[in-house]
Scaffold this motif. Structure first.
Motif: not given
Length: 202
Positions: A22-23, A40-43, A48-49
């Motif tokens: 994703h990044a 990146v976490a959302r995708r 988020p952590s």
């Protein structure tokens, strides 16, 4: 077990690879500055952590992205050599420029991290392996009479300087990318006149 976007599950062990994927997509869209851990976490469909369990900070994530891009860049060039019917050394150079044109943000990232001289241990090892394989390719071409009998390292550096500079000129807009295919072919042919062996001059 969590879920990837689209409902495809991934196991915990594959999360780092998923985050890097994703990044890289964010990098392709808008450059290195767009690579944000939260996005990146959302995708990836995680909290988020979650990325911080694998990458302590954004710099660590970006380093992993750089390493993944460098591997992909090298593999694309070597794949072009494998599939080339003739003059594999020229196929290598064409693949270099084509990659920069197709992925300008990846090229910018690799340019700074790999060609900038301050390589991480992983990038250094990958770069050493790749340049070694290119040198082997040059030596093999010399033995077949396709390249002139000169210092293989010198030929490698000269060829790399050519395709690096040509790629940068396209990425910067100094050269018209719409003419890239024909121009790449002609420039590499012109360079080849200086390094071709006798078997290819006839």
């Amino acid at each position: 077990m969590n879920s990837r976007p689209g409902g495809r599950p991934y196991h915990h062990g594959s999360l780092p690879e998923t985050l890097v994927t994703h990044a890289v997509a964010l990098l392709d869209e808008a450059g290195a500055e767009a690579v944000a851990v939260r996005e990146v976490a959302r995708r990836a469909g995680v909290a988020p952590s979650a990325p911080f369990r694998h990458f302590p900070d954004r710099a660590a994530l970006l380093a992993a992205v750089t390493e993944a891009v460098a591997v992909d860049f090298s593999e694309r060039q070597l794949a072009a050599v494998t599939s080339a019917g003739a003059l594999p050394f020229k196929a290598l150079g064409t693949a270099f420029v084509d990659y920069a044109l197709a992925h300008p943000h990846r090229f910018a990232l690799v340019r700074g991290a790999v060609f900038g001289g301050a390589r991480t241990p992983a990038l250094e090892a990958g770069h050493r392996d790749f340049t070694g394989r290119v040198t082997e390719l040059i030596v093999a071409a010399q033995e077949r009479g396709e390249l002139r009998r000169d210092d293989p390292e010198l030929i490698r550096v000269a060829a790399q300087a050519l395709v690096y500079g040509l790629s940068q000129m396209f990425v910067d807009g100094y050269l018209d990318a719409s003419r890239a295919e024909a121009l790449i072919d002609r420039v590499l042919d012109l360079f080849g006149l200086g390094v071709l062996g006798e078997a290819c001059r006839e």
